[in-house]
Structure formats: structure tokens, C-alpha cells
Write a protein that holds these residues in place. Structure first.
Motif, short mmCIF file in Angstrom:
data_model
loop_
_atom_site.label_atom_id
_atom_site.label_comp_id
_atom_site.label_asym_id
_atom_site.label_seq_id
_atom_site.Cartn_x
_atom_site.Cartn_y
_atom_site.Cartn_z
N LYS A 1 -16.77 -4.62 9.68
CA LYS A 1 -15.95 -3.89 8.81
C LYS A 1 -15.61 -3.83 7.36
CE LYS A 1 -13.13 -5.36 12.63
NZ LYS A 1 -11.50 -5.46 12.85
N ARG B 1 -14.69 3.43 5.30
CA ARG B 1 -13.65 3.94 6.46
C ARG B 1 -13.07 2.36 6.69
NH1 ARG B 1 -17.95 7.51 9.35
NH2 ARG B 1 -18.54 8.89 8.21
N GLU B 2 -12.20 2.73 7.57
CA GLU B 2 -11.94 1.21 7.98
C GLU B 2 -11.03 1.11 9.58
OE1 GLU B 2 -7.89 0.14 6.15
OE2 GLU B 2 -8.41 0.08 4.21
N VAL B 3 -11.78 0.26 10.08
CA VAL B 3 -11.98 0.36 11.05
C VAL B 3 -10.56 -0.41 11.43
CG1 VAL B 3 -12.76 -0.97 13.43
CG2 VAL B 3 -14.67 -0.58 11.37
N PRO B 4 -9.49 0.41 12.16
CA PRO B 4 -8.46 -0.35 13.04
C PRO B 4 -8.86 -1.68 13.48
CG PRO B 4 -9.34 1.45 14.68
CD PRO B 4 -10.27 1.62 13.13
N PRO B 5 -7.48 -2.39 13.33
CA PRO B 5 -7.23 -3.12 14.12
C PRO B 5 -7.55 -3.78 15.26
CG PRO B 5 -5.25 -3.07 13.00
CD PRO B 5 -6.41 -1.89 12.77
N MET C 1 -8.87 -8.91 4.67
CA MET C 1 -8.06 -8.78 6.46
C MET C 1 -6.69 -8.27 5.88
SD MET C 1 -11.15 -7.96 8.15
CE MET C 1 -9.69 -7.42 9.10
N ASP D 1 -6.22 -10.98 13.23
CA ASP D 1 -6.92 -9.47 12.71
C ASP D 1 -8.37 -10.29 11.95
OD1 ASP D 1 -5.60 -7.59 13.20
OD2 ASP D 1 -4.86 -7.46 11.77
#
Lengths: 445, 333, 307
Positions: free
Chosen positions: A247, A256-260, A386, A412
Motif C-alpha cells: 500500500k 494512489r491509496e488502496v481503500p481500507p 496507516m 487497517d
């Protein structure tokens, strides 16, 4: 100030800077003598254990399949040596628990036919997309960064989602470990071809190999070599732990952020470790299953911190002996890096496909320091990549407020250890985060 | 083969080297320049007051922990020393000894140990002690020895601080312009040739401490910068509205313990927010309240009260200002 | 002067009256009817809110009892039959008597029988240790020894025995609330019928490894040798996965199995001492006085250092 001058990419939130201690960075990857007996666990990956195909007394050759995958999320296991199969029983493996393993008494070094063991580079990719995937599955390739997720599962993009980037993880942000670093230096072309194979299998046009800036030689070499390969970029990254977390790596490279709770594919990325990429090359181009890998054996008290080509199933003690023997003042032996690795209770456990290093920690660093009150300094919050509040989670988990911990996104947590590393009061934050996660999983069931 | 028992523990297996103790002693080292300057300015009295405050804080912490709370006293973790020094920094050097001891008792006993010791106190202990003394002994606490060249000549005369005399003058109907004529210049204020509490006078010495603490990564820049700049901005607004009634922003920033508060007291770990965003809000809040107290309240200085008030808001700030959750939709993504 | 007093009184009275009217209507509007029986039932419950009955607290139990109007599936283990009788009286229902239970520790692998093989240095919590690896002894099934069951017990009915490193249940205080059973990550704690005159016999081991392997790591491990099964005349013992298990329903407390067990881990509690019964491992009892875990580990270390 330095940041402004050479502006390297990194992930913006959290992170820590443990001492590098890459003691074995200059040591070539050496071949190591075969042990007398190897124990090959049938569960070296995430998912279901493989189903053994051999019995006690069978004769096997190196590269022969000895356990077949059970279901899709599972991986084939191959004999890493030739010899006679011994007991198939539960032994302690590097996970710290007893698991089924196949013992093979080593005799000679016969290899299964059809495996190309010549060092020549095979550039041309002859197989098509489907065949590549089948080959990877057949050869038992799993993620070699640590989690050991079967690679064919990662490469099978679920319907409705599509990948636009392949990311090859050459970050190796764990201190001490140099396995990936050496592999990039010694097998650059193979890794690049492996990357092309993965790109073809995924149908993507772009691949980025992310490497931290403390491996300047590897960056330079791969940059030079990658000119001959279409679509592969080499990105040099600022040194910061845990950049090797997928991530964090995606955030650093592509912002880009990988969603939770999501996977990299949710933001159009697939991440593979350089070790995995090399194994993919060997599987597809050379027809060679994953029975060997690079393992760093290192530590402050160790005589010769080195990198070895190690057959899967080799006992850890065999490796330590090859690196100069277990030092007198050993306090801890860790499988993996110091931040996320597992401490071993016993050094007779076998090396698995995902074991990237064996770290010997001397006595004076092995014991945890005394725990004090939380002084609310906020260093754990600052360190958390996180965006969690570890001090708070620890209290919730300790007091048994698991519901509340779940609401506060304890799931998370990637257990990178940054919070425990930073805590000036030496509080075992990650321990309790893990407890919280176990209990929340129980609640969910 | 393995001959000894191996240690097994969950990861991580390495740890950074700064312990609580080192952090605390780092703060103490950062306070040394200000202490040296106060000795230069106020003479031997400064050493006397500081050491008395530190020793009584240590004794009270030890006694309370051992006999009242009945647990292993841990006085050498440095937090009591910091409280002692900060308390001394916040009082005039001419303070009688018994007042200092009372202040230490209130700071350690009520301000810290009654909540359970280090890590549990909602208010900055040194400030609790200071405000208690300010209310209980208003005369002693507000007559400062006029700064001479400490060691050279100890001037027995005492007077109010600059902010105090400004307030008094304004109350008497004098205009700001005439009052400012008698005030020290900015450079005098910056280097510290002004009346006031022990440690608050020299902005320069305090800034040295700040640089040290930032370099050692003991604190982050958020609280001091937010607090000082917000005092600058809010007092600047008032000054722009009515320069005859309000002092200019630079003057506000350099006087009345703003530097001491911003660098050493608002940044206290235990009583400040956990997140960087929260720290910014906390700093701005202190700045706003300080300016409000100075401009409209009856006390000429407001830093201590402002910090204590914002201390009370810290749980609220921590509850509502959370770090950005990775992957969640927010302004960072 | 008198005017101002008058105004004060008047305005305050008016304010009070208005507030009273508002309160009246609000309380009418938001009135919640509650069966008074719930309160009555709750009063006779032990109000420990331990959750042993399966409900989150005594109040929830009382609500369930009143709304279901049937006590056959409800039982308060803490209050026992007496309290249940009272509850039944309040509700005008019948309730069956149930056998009382107590918790038992099914591990006898104390530090002298089960040697340490490594040193655990993580947070002192059984679940964390158990999730990390199989434990600081060779036995992957036995007690972790960090006392999570003791922490979970609300009734002070458990303590850690410093000498053995194992938890001990104080039967008089145990209410069979199940808290220790759910707390133990190794599933060692079990609720066992209290038995006639508090007497009970159970197997103090949960190791399902093969006999040799189990014995290798723990001197008192059950090897599944089935000797106990052979002598039992009531078919109360079954061997499954190399582990003996006694069915308390069938056991007649004859103690034949206790004597034949090589490992001495069939535990008989609250029996009068038997004259001819051999002492439990003579060597061990002699040594028992001076055992401390840390000391042992240290000694072991020193010895090997010298070697």
C-alpha cells in the motif's frame, strides 16, 4: 533540506528510519552445500496446504512435484533435493507452529528432466497469457516478500477490475536484509524478463520497479539494462520504512491509496516482489519450480554475514553454520527482517519459499526494555503509515474493548511495527494491536 | 547446535534508542541556555530558586509515590526535574523560599500525582503550580527585580513587567505611543534585557533550546510555530484596528513568556494533542486566548492561563481530530 | 427595594412553572412502559454482570426471562438453583434443578514436568503468546502460564501458582461463569460437574500428539495408552486423538483409572487420601519446594555456558 534538493518519492504519512545495518550488501550470493536432510512444509503459502503426493520410502528428484495444490488459493510444492522420502509428519516450521512437512533424505543431486539449469538468458517469451498463468501455478510460485501469497491468484485479475500498472517491489525496506538487493545486482536481466512476463500475463503496458535509494548500485544497473525493455521504469525512492508494504509503495510511486480493506487491484495495480519476479522468469523460461531462493544470513555477532542460494527445506542451523556458526552471545534468531520477522524458538526449522533472511540478534539487543507509562508523546501516531492511533488501540485491546477498536479501524493495521519501534516508553503496542485484530476477527465470525 | 534458550517475542525486534528518560533529559539540556541567561541576568538568586524548586519537586514526587500511592518511585525519569525548572522559570527570582516549596507541592502533588503520575495529568503541572501561586500570592508573584547585570550589581528595587506597566498605563488613560517610548527596544527584548520571571526573558536563549529539541527530534515544530504565529496574527489584527490601544505584534511575541510557553510548556507531551493537526489547532487556540486575555482581560499576561485552558480542550481535540486514515476519502488523497 | 424582591420571586416562580409544564409533557410523550417483573427478577440475580448465562448482563437476562416466559433454557450459573427458584417464583414458572459446575484446569504440565525450551519476552498475555508460536515449552497444547484466565475471573476464584506456573481454581469461589473457558486460547479450562461431595476425576492434559512425542516434551502428558480405558468398568473413558477423556456423566468416581495412569495426570479431587496410593512422582515432590521458573532457566543457561 536534503529532501528539497534531490526530491525523491516516498509515502507521505508516517514511517520510521531504523538503522540500515545492511551488513551483507557486498557479499555475493553463494552456493551452499546440501544438508543431509530437508523438511519441506506442505503449507508455505497463504491458503490451503498442498496435498502430499509421495509416501515414505519413495525416491524423488529435485524439481519433482511432491505435493499438489488444494483448490485455487494454494500452491504446488516440489522436492528441492533428490533422495528418499522420510517421514511425513508434523514438525515445527518457521511460523512457530507445528505443520505437516515432508522429510527428504538427500542423496546425490539428480534433477527432474526438462528443467533448464544453464545460466543463459532466455529473452523471448513464447507462451501466451493463459499458458504463463498455468506455468506459474504449476511451478508453485508464491510471493517471496514475506506474505507468501500464491502468485497465480494475484495475477488472476477478478472480473470488473483491471490493472494498468505492474509494480515490482525492490524496496527491501527491512534493515539487515540484502537478498533482493543482491538478486537485482546479480540477475538484473532475468528480473527484467520476469517483469515482462508478468506484464504480458496481466496485459499491462507499464511496469515500475521501485528501489530505495540506499541501493544506488542496483538502481544504476537496472536503469542501464532496462533501456532494452519496453514499458519498464526504474523509480528510486527515499529510504523510509515501511515502503515495502504494497500500500505504501503504490502511494509512493503512483500517489494512489488502496481503500481500507481493499487490494492493490482496486487502484489498478499489481505488486510483485523482485524475488517473485525472478522465480516467474525461472518458471516460465527455464521450466524450473520454486525450490531455491536467496536467503540473507546476517546479524551483528555473526562471523560472515552472507547471501546464499538455499534449497527450500534446508534447516536454518545449516545456513548459520555456513555463515560462521551461531555466535556465543546469540539472544534471538529471527526469520525475516527485524521489523516484521518472526523470532524462532528453535533453529532446526526449515527455510520456506518466503523466508528472505535469517537474522541473529545478540543478547544485549534481544530483550525488550522495561515498559513505562504512556506519556502521550504522539510518536506512534506520527509513525503510523496507516493513519491509526496505536496508543489508543493498545489500550482498547488491553481492556477488551474490541468493538470500539474495530470502529477505530484496528483492522487497517499492517503490523509494520513502526509504533512499537518509536515508543520511548517501550510499550508493546504491536502485540496488543495483534490481540485486537485476533479478537475482532473472532467477533466477525 | 543451540546451546542456550533463545528469546522469542513478537516483532519488531529492534527499537529506536530514545527512551522516556533521554527525551526528558533532552528537554532539560534544552533549558540550559535560558537558565544560564537568567543567572547572568538575575545573579545567584536564579540558581537558588531553580535548585530549590527542582529539589522540592523531586522530594515531593518521591514521597507521594512511595508513601501515598505506595508504588516504586521513579523520580529520575526527568519529568519532576523539568517540572521544577519550569516552575522556577515562571516565578520571579526574588520569591521567598516557602512560596517556591508550596508551588512545587501544588505542581507535583495536585498537578501531577493526584491524577496518577507521569502520563496521566491533564494539566501542565508546572503551570498548575504557577497559577496557584499567582492567585495565592499576587504581590510576591508580580514584583520582579529590575534586571541589572546580575552578578555586577544586584538591584533591590522591584517593578512590574513591561506588559504590566503597559496595561496600567492604558488604564490610566495614557496612549500607547507615549508608553512605548519607555519600553525596551526589540533587540533588548530579544536578547532578554527585560524584567520578568526567571526563564521567560530571553527569547534568544529559549530559541536555542527549541533548535536543540527540534534537532534531537524531541518535539515537532507544530505547537511552537502555530502558537507564536497565531499570537502574531491576532495581536497584529488588533494593532491594525487600533494602534493607540494595542501594542504591535512583535512586541507581544517577545514579551510575557510567549517564547517560554510556546517552546517548553505548550509542547509538554502529556498535556498536548497526539496528532499533528491537533497540535496546530492547540497552538492556535493558545495564541487566540492569550491575545484575548492580554487585550481584554484584567491580567496583563495570559500565556499560562491560555495553555491551561487549552490543556482542558486536549481530550476534545484528540477525539475529533484524527489522523488521515490511509485509503479513506479525504483531503490528503 | 421591595419591588425588586417581588420581581425576583415572581419571575423565578414563572420560570419554574413553565419548566414544570414542559417536563410534564415531555415525560408523558417519552414514557416507556416497563414490566415491573424485570426489575423484580433483576433484584434477585447476583448482579455481577459476568455474562455466564450467555447474556451481556443481569438486566438482559431478566428481560429475556420475563419476555420468554419460559425458564427451561435459561440458567444463572452464579446464582445457581437457589436464585433460579426465586426467579421462577416471581414469574410463576417451574424450573428444573441443574447440576452445579466448576472450572477445572486440564493441564498438569508444571515447570518441572514440562521443560522450557525458550524464553518468551512479549506482552504478558496468553492470546498474544499463543498467536505468536506454540509456546515456550515443547508442548504446543499446554498452559501458556501468563494468567489470562486469572485476569478474566471476576470472582477471585483463580490464582497462578508461582511454583508450578499453572492456574489454580478455588472451587468454593468458582461460579462456573465460563469466563476463564472463553479467555483461554489453548482451551484448557473446562466446566466440570461439581460431583458428589465435590469429588471429580478428570484428565489433566489436552495434548493430542502421539504418545512418544507428547511424553518427550512433558513428563505428565497423556500418551493415549488406554490403560485407564481398560480398567474402567463403566465405559466412562474414551481415547480419541491419543488423548483420554472421562465422561463425567458415566464416571462413578471409583478411582481405578487414577492408579493405573503412568503419567499421573488423571486427577482426583476432594477424595480422602488412599492409604496404598503411591506418591505422585517421589522425585518431583521432593524437589517441589525450590522451583522457580526464572531461576531454572538461568541455571540451565549457566550450565550450558560453562559447557
Amino acid at each position: 533540506m536534503l529532501n528539497l534538493l534531490n526530491h525523491l518519492k516516498t509515502f507521505p504519512q508516517g514511517g520510521v528510519h531504523p538503522d540500515d545495518n545492511k551488513l551483507s550488501a557486498k557479499s555475493h550470493i553463494q552456493e551452499i552445500s546440501l544438508p543431509k536432510i530437508v523438511y519441506i512444509p506442505i503449507s508455505q503459502h497463504i491458503g490451503k496446504p498442498a496435498e502430499p503426493l509421495v509416501e515414505r520410502g519413495d525416491t524423488v528428484k529435485a524439481g519433482q512435484i511432491i505435493a499438489v495444490h488444494e483448490g485455487f488459493v494454494s500452491a504446488n510444492i516440489h522436492a528441492s533435493v533428490s533422495g528418499k522420502v522420510g517421514k511425513v509428519e508434523e514438525i515445527m516450521d518457521s511460523s512457530g507452529f507445528k505443520k505437516m512437512a515432508i522429510a527428504i533424505r538427500v542423496k546425490g543431486d539428480d534433477w527432474e528432466e526438462g528443467i533448464d539449469r544453464t545460466p543463459g538468458l532466455v529473452k523471448e517469451i513464447e507462451l501466451n497469457k493463459k499458458e504463463i498463468l498455468a506455468k506459474i501455478m504449476e511451478m508453485g510460485v508464491v510471493g517471496q516478500g514475506g506474505a507468501a501469497f500464491p502468485s497465480h491468484v494475484k495475477l488472476s485479475v477478478p472480473e470488473g477490475k483491471s490493472a494498468d500498472h505492474l509494480i515490482v517491489n525492490g524496496v527491501e525496506c527491512e534493515p539487515y536484509l540484502t537478498a533482493d538487493h543482491r538478486l537485482m545486482l546479480e540477475k538484473p536481466e532475468e528480473i527484467l524478463v520476469g517483469t515482462q512476463i508478468l506484464m504480458k500475463s496481466l496485459g499491462v503496458e507499464n511496469a515500475i520497479i521501485g528501489i530505495e535509494n540506499n541501493k544506488k548500485d542496483a538502481i544504476k544497473l537496472l536503469k542501464k539494462k532496462s533501456k532494452d525493455y519496453r514499458g519498464i521504469k526504474i523509480a528510486s525512492l527515499k529510504v523510509q520504512y515501511p515502503q515495502g508494504g504494497e500500500k505504501q509503495l503504490i502511494k509512493a510511486l503512483l500517489n494512489r491509496e488502496v481503500p481500507p480493506g481493499g487490494l492493490p487491484i482496486d487502484v489498478g495495480c499489481v505488486v510483485h516482489n523482485v524475488g517473485t519476479t525472478f522465480s516467474v522468469y525461472q518458471a516460465v523460461q527455464k521450466n524450473k519450480p520454486v525450490i531455491e531462493r536467496v536467503v540473507t544470513v546476517t546479524g551483528k555477532g555473526l562471523e560472515k554475514p552472507s547471501n546464499f542460494w538455499v534449497r527450500v527445506g534446508t534447516p536454518v542451523s545449516h545456513l548459520i553454520d555456513a555463515a560462521g556458526g551461531l555466535p556465543e552471545n546469540t539472544g534471538k534468531v529471527v526469520s525475516g527482517g527485524p521489523m516484521m520477522g518472526k523470532a524462532l524458538a528453535d533453529i532446526s526449522v526449515p527455510i520456506a519459499k518466503a523466508t528472505s533472511g535469517i537474522l541473529i540478534i545478540p543478547e544485549y539487543e534481544a530483550k525488550r526494555a522495561k515498559e513505562y507509562n504512556c506519556i502521550r508523546c504522539g510518536k506512534c501516531v506520527e509513525a503510523c503509515p496507516m493513519g491509526l492511533e496505536p496508543f489508543h488501540m493498545m489500550l482498547l485491546a488491553k481492556k477488551g474493548f474490541y468493538e470500539k477498536a474495530k470502529e477505530d479501524n484496528i483492522m487497517d493495521c499492517i503490523e509494520c511495527g513502526s509504533c512499537s519501534f518509536e515508543c520511548p516508553s517501550n510499550r508493546p503496542i504491536v502485540d496488543y494491536m495483534r490481540l485486537g485484530k485476533i479478537m475482532v476477527k473472532k467477533l466477525n465470525n | 547446535m543451540s546451546t542456550k534458550f533463545l528469546t522469542v517475542s513478537p516483532s519488531p525486534h529492534v527499537h529506536q534508542e530514545q527512551s522516556v528518560k533521554e527525551l526528558m533529559y533532552g528537554v532539560v539540556i534544552a533549558m540550559v541556555p535560558a537558565l544560564l541567561f537568567s543567572i547572568y541576568n538575575f545573579g545567584i538568586e536564579a540558581i537558588y530558586v531553580t535548585s530549590l524548586a527542582v529539589i522540592s519537586c523531586l522530594i515531593f514526587e518521591f514521597t507521594i509515590a512511595k508513601y501515598l500511592l505506595q508504588r516504586e518511585p521513579d523520580v529520575w525519569n526527568g519529568s519532576a526535574i523539568i517540572t521544577g525548572i519550569l516552575l522556577a522559570f515562571n516565578v520571579p527570582s526574588s520569591l521567598p523560599w516557602y512560596i517556591i516549596v508550596i508551588g512545587s507541592l501544588v505542581a507535583i502533588g495536585i498537578g501531577k500525582m493526584s491524577f496518577g503520575g507521569l502520563g496521566n495529568n491533564p494539566f501542565n503541572p508546572a503551570l498548575v503550580g504557577r497559577v496557584f501561586l499567582l492567585i495565592s500570592f499576587p504581590v510576591e508573584m508580580t514584583s520582579w527585580p529590575v534586571p541589572g547585570n546580575g552578578f555586577m550589581e544586584i538591584d533591590g528595587a522591584s517593578g512590574a513587567t513591561i506588559l504590566g506597566s503597559l496595561k496600567e498605563g492604558l488604564g490610566n488613560g495614557e496612549s500607547m505611543e507615549t508608553l512605548m517610548v519607555s519600553a525596551p527596544s526589540y533587540s533588548e527584548l530579544f536578547w532578554g534585557f527585560q524584567g520578568g520571571s526567571l526563564g521567560e526573558i530571553s527569547a534568544f536563549a529559549l530559541l536555542l533550546g527549541l533548535v536543540y529539541m527540534l534537532y534531537k527530534k524531541i518535539i515537532t515544530w507544530h505547537i511552537p510555530v502555530a502558537m507564536i504565529s497565531s499570537i502574531f496574527v491576532f495581536s497584529g489584527l488588533l494593532w491594525l484596528i487600533d494602534p493607540t490601544q494595542h501594542a504591535d505584534p512583535l512586541f507581544h511575541v517577545l514579551t510575557g513568556g510567549v517564547m517560554l510557553g510556546a517552546i517548553f510548556m505548550a509542547t509538554d507531551y502529556v498535556t498536548s494533542p497526539m496528532t499533528t493537526k491537533g497540535m496546530l489547532v492547540f497552538g492556535v487556540g493558545i495564541g487566540l486566548i492569550t491575545v484575548l486575555i492580554r487585550a481584554f482581560g484584567s491580567y496583563p499576561e495570559g500565556v499560562s492561563f491560555a495553555i491551561l485552558i487549552m490543556n482542558a480542550f486536549v481530550p476534545l481535540i484528540d477525539k475529533y481530530i484524527k489522523p488521515h486514515r490511509f485509503g479513506a476519502k479525504g483531503f490528503l488523497s | 427595594m421591595s419591588d425588586s424582591i417581588l420581581y425576583t420571586i415572581l419571575s423565578l416562580s414563572a420560570l419554574g412553572a413553565i419548566a414544570a409544564i414542559i417536563l410534564y409533557f415531555v415525560s408523558r410523550k417519552f414514557k416507556v412502559y416497563e414490566d415491573p417483573k424485570i426489575g423484580n427478577v433483576e433484584e434477585v440475580l447476583p448482579t455481577t454482570n459476568c455474562g455466564g448465562c450467555g447474556f451481556p448482563g443481569c438486566r438482559a437476562f431478566a428481560e429475556a426471562a420475563v419476555s420468554k416466559n419460559d425458564l427451561s433454557e435459561l440458567h444463572c450459573p452464579v446464582g445457581g438453583n437457589e436464585v433460579m427458584k426465586q426467579v421462577a417464583e416471581i414469574l410463576g414458572l417451574e424450573v428444573e434443578e441443574r447440576d452445579p459446575y466448576v472450572a477445572v484446569v486440564r493441564c498438569t504440565g508444571s515447570v518441572e514436568y514440562r521443560k522450557k525450551t525458550n524464553i518468551y519476552d512479549g506482552a504478558p498475555n496468553c492470546t498474544i503468546a499463543a498467536s505468536l508460536y506454540s509456546g515456550d515449552t515443547g508442548c504446543a497444547y499446554g498452559c501458556v502460564g501468563l494468567g489470562e484466565c486469572v485476569d478474566a475471573c471476576q470472582f477471585d476464584a483463580m490464582y497462578m501458582d508461582e511454583k508450578t506456573g499453572l492456574p489454580v481454581v478455588i472451587e468454593d469461589k468458582c461460579t462456573a461463569c465460563n469466563a476463564c473457558v472463553t479467555a483461554c486460547p489453548k482451551e484448557i479450562m473446562e466446566l466440570w460437574p461439581q460431583g458428589r461431595r465435590n469429588r471429580k476425576i478428570y484428565v489433566g492434559c489436552v495434548n493430542t500428539d502421539k504418545g512418544g512425542a507428547a511424553r518427550k516434551v512433558c513428563e505428565v502428558a497423556c500418551s493415549g495408552c488406554a490403560k485407564c480405558d481398560e480398567v474402567c468398568r463403566y465405559d466412562a473413558i474414551t481415547i480419541e486423538n491419543n488423548l483420554a477423556r472421562i465422561d463425567p456423566e458415566l464416571c462413578k468416581l471409583c478411582r481405578k483409572c487414577v492408579d493405573v495412569c503412568d503419567a499421573h495426570n488423571i486427577i482426583a479431587v476432594n477424595f480422602p487420601p488412599k492409604k496404598e496410593r503411591p506418591p505422585r512422582k517421589a522425585k518431583a515432590t521432593a524437589k517441589k519446594e525450590d522451583v522457580d521458573i526464572i531461576g531454572m532457566v538461568k541455571k540451565e543457561n549457566d550450565k550450558k555456558d560453562e559447557a
